[in-house]
Scaffold this active site. Structure first.
Site, PDB file in Angstrom:
ATOM      1  N   LYS A  29       9.099   0.226  12.008  1.00  0.00           N
ATOM      2  CA  LYS A  29       9.103  -1.250  11.990  1.00  0.00           C
ATOM      3  C   LYS A  29      10.390  -1.780  12.625  1.00  0.00           C
ATOM      4  CE  LYS A  29       5.072  -1.862  10.198  1.00  0.00           C
ATOM      5  NZ  LYS A  29       3.975  -2.452  10.990  1.00  0.00           N
ATOM      6  N   SER A  88       8.201  -5.721   8.094  1.00  0.00           N
ATOM      7  CA  SER A  88       8.221  -5.354   6.676  1.00  0.00           C
ATOM      8  C   SER A  88       9.618  -5.526   6.116  1.00  0.00           C
ATOM      9  CB  SER A  88       7.795  -3.883   6.577  1.00  0.00           C
ATOM     10  OG  SER A  88       8.191  -3.329   5.353  1.00  0.00           O
ATOM     11  N   TYR A 135       8.465   5.457   8.369  1.00  0.00           N
ATOM     12  CA  TYR A 135       7.656   4.225   8.417  1.00  0.00           C
ATOM     13  C   TYR A 135       8.554   3.010   8.647  1.00  0.00           C
ATOM     14  CZ  TYR A 135       5.406   0.029   6.637  1.00  0.00           C
ATOM     15  OH  TYR A 135       4.961  -1.258   6.500  1.00  0.00           O
TER      16      TYR A 135
HETATM   17  C1  WQD Z   1       6.045  -1.204  -5.877  1.00  0.00           C
HETATM   18  C2  WQD Z   1       6.843  -0.819  -7.105  1.00  0.00           C
HETATM   19  C3  WQD Z   1       7.378   1.513  -7.262  1.00  0.00           C
HETATM   20  C4  WQD Z   1       3.285   2.944  -7.813  1.00  0.00           C
HETATM   21  C5  WQD Z   1       6.172  -0.151   0.218  1.00  0.00           C
HETATM   22  C6  WQD Z   1       6.770  -0.511   1.549  1.00  0.00           C
HETATM   23  C7  WQD Z   1       6.307  -1.833   2.016  1.00  0.00           C
HETATM   24  C8  WQD Z   1       4.814  -1.976   1.977  1.00  0.00           C
HETATM   25  C9  WQD Z   1       4.216  -1.416   0.736  1.00  0.00           C
HETATM   26  C10 WQD Z   1       3.125  -1.351   3.635  1.00  0.00           C
HETATM   27  C11 WQD Z   1       7.949   0.189  -6.816  1.00  0.00           C
HETATM   28  C12 WQD Z   1       6.467   1.094  -8.397  1.00  0.00           C
HETATM   29  C13 WQD Z   1       4.390   2.140  -7.610  1.00  0.00           C
HETATM   30  C14 WQD Z   1       3.123   3.622  -9.048  1.00  0.00           C
HETATM   31  C15 WQD Z   1       5.177   2.609  -9.818  1.00  0.00           C
HETATM   32  N1  WQD Z   1       4.336  -1.478   3.207  1.00  0.00           N
HETATM   33  N2  WQD Z   1       5.316   1.973  -8.611  1.00  0.00           N
HETATM   34  N3  WQD Z   1       4.083   3.425 -10.017  1.00  0.00           N
HETATM   35  O1  WQD Z   1       7.309   0.800  -2.264  1.00  0.00           O
HETATM   36  O2  WQD Z   1       7.754  -1.624  -2.854  1.00  0.00           O
HETATM   37  O3  WQD Z   1       6.659  -1.049  -0.750  1.00  0.00           O
HETATM   38  O4  WQD Z   1       4.783  -0.187   0.328  1.00  0.00           O
HETATM   39  O5  WQD Z   1       2.129  -1.156   3.152  1.00  0.00           O
HETATM   40  O6  WQD Z   1       6.765  -2.041   3.294  1.00  0.00           O
HETATM   41  O7  WQD Z   1       8.166  -0.487   1.431  1.00  0.00           O
HETATM   42  O8  WQD Z   1       5.380  -0.805  -2.813  1.00  0.00           O
HETATM   43  O9  WQD Z   1       3.424  -0.830  -4.296  1.00  0.00           O
HETATM   44  O10 WQD Z   1       4.407   1.392  -3.583  1.00  0.00           O
HETATM   45  O11 WQD Z   1       5.654  -0.014  -5.204  1.00  0.00           O
HETATM   46  O12 WQD Z   1       6.005   2.479 -10.741  1.00  0.00           O
HETATM   47  O13 WQD Z   1       2.176   4.386  -9.281  1.00  0.00           O
HETATM   48  O14 WQD Z   1       5.965  -0.163  -8.028  1.00  0.00           O
HETATM   49  O15 WQD Z   1       8.347   2.414  -7.708  1.00  0.00           O
HETATM   50  O16 WQD Z   1       9.032  -0.167  -7.607  1.00  0.00           O
HETATM   51  P1  WQD Z   1       6.877  -0.607  -2.232  1.00  0.00           P
HETATM   52  P2  WQD Z   1       4.627  -0.028  -3.954  1.00  0.00           P
END
Ligand code: WQD
Length: 341
Positions: free
Chosen positions: A157, A128, A153
């Protein structure tokens, strides 16, 4: 000619199910292991509908050494493994670190032990972009130093990567492994028969967006708009899950052809960074849906901006992004609608 058998742990999950489809379509015989702890049986039905055949499936936990041995023995001629099975929620990992270390690190150790016992040498591992922590410069290349992970998490990794490097470097090692560092996978198979199936309230952006548009959630909260980015919201590299799935097929083939070094690492992203607001606008353009959203406080642990340098995966894995952000989002919407929203 007999298809080459590849074991896919977590094959009923979001990325795993798409990889199973791509593997089969490329001429391999995927064999799925899953315990449905964070996936559903319906994914297997979706895979079967797409392929028109049932894919061999074993309902077991990868931490169960005896059950793993039994699968390797029963399947007989496994040539490689793609190891997707893991817990993956960043926030939850802070609440349940022990479960995360036990499951994510423990399952890899068990798998490696059984692979060695049965002489299976090729492993593609789901890593990741969290291993980069908060990068000093963008985009990140595979040489960008990893930093202390922001969550248990992410730490699992990093540990798994370290374990694989050590195991593959041992003098009598037979393991060859490709570490794929995923950026943010989104979208769904064009058939809309498989896709992301979050249990409960989605943690990730895209399922939250599609559920909001479908009226299941009232509004999307954008986590912060005062970051040091052009529009103040976080920047990520959103990669279509089908493109990502195809990278696994190429990685498996590369290991079987013995083209690979003992350990190789590849970023799998698009090389493009998009802000949360850009995702919202692209979703509205792609689907014609108006999205109800508010700006909320930043989420703990979020990296302000990260996206991939994909030079190495483009050159060596021939990785290609085949869809735009709008196309990926529109496939996610089609999938959401297929769920009966
Ligand atoms: C993306 C962007 C949030 C939800 C993480 C891990 C990665 C992967 C997925 C395995 C961010 C913003 C999100 C919401 C928002 N792992 N957001 N409102 O955190 O980049 O990645 O999860 O599954 O390894 O690091 O993904 O989709 O949670 O967020 O504004 O309700 O969307 O702040 O900028 P992330 P995400």
């Amino acid at each position: 000619m007999d298809r080459i058998k590849i074991l896919v742990t977590g094959g009923a999950g979001y990325i795993g199910s798409h990889a199973v489809v791509e593997l089969y379509e490329a001429g391999f015989q995927p064999v799925i292991i899953d315990n449905f702890v964070n996936s559903q049986e319906s994914a297997l039905r979706g895979v079967e509908e797409i392929l028109g055949v049932k894919v061999p499936f074993h309902r077991i936990d990868c931490n169960d050494l005896e059950a793993m041995r039994a699968v390797f023995a029963e399947e007989g001629s496994l040539r490689g493994v793609i190891h997707f099975a893991a817990y993956k929620a960043v926030g939850e990992s802070v609440q349940k670190p022990l479960e995360y270390y036990q499951n994510n690190v423990g399952s890899l150790l068990t798998l490696l032990q059984v692979m060695r016992e049965f002489g299976v040498e090729a492993l593609v591992f789901s890593s990741s972009c969290t291993v980069y922590g908060v990068p000093d410069a963008l985009p990140v290349t595979e040489q960008t130093p990893t930093k202390k992970a922001n969550s248990p998490y992410g730490a699992t990794k990093q540990m798994c990567e370290d374990i694989l490097r050590d195991v593959a470097a041992a003098p009598d090692a037979s393991l060859r492994t490709i570490l794929l560092r995923y950026f943010n996978p989104i979208g769904a198979h064009p058939s809309a028969k498989i896709g992301e199936l979050p249990l409960g309230v989605p943690q990730n952006l895209i399922p939250y967006v599609t559920q909001t548009a479908a009226g299941i959630r009232e509004k999307l909260t954008i986590y912060g708009n005062t970051y040091d980015t052009p529009d103040g919201t976080n920047i990520r590299d959103y990669v279509h899950v089908v493109d990502l799935a195809k990278a696994h097929v190429v990685a498996v083939q590369r290991l079987l052809d013995a083209q690979a070094e003992r350990v190789e690492t590849f970023n799998v992203g698009t090389g493009r960074g998009n802000s949360v607001l850009e995702v919202v606008q692209a979703f509205e353009r792609a689907t014609g849906q108006k999205l109800n959203y508010v700006i909320g406080p930043p989420r703990a642990g979020d990296v302000p901006a990260i996206y991939a340098d994909v030079t190495k995966s483009t050159q060596e894995l021939h990785f290609q992004t085949t869809s735009t952000l709008e196309e990926a989002l529109s496939s996610a919407w089609k999938w959401q609608l297929s769920l009966g929203a």
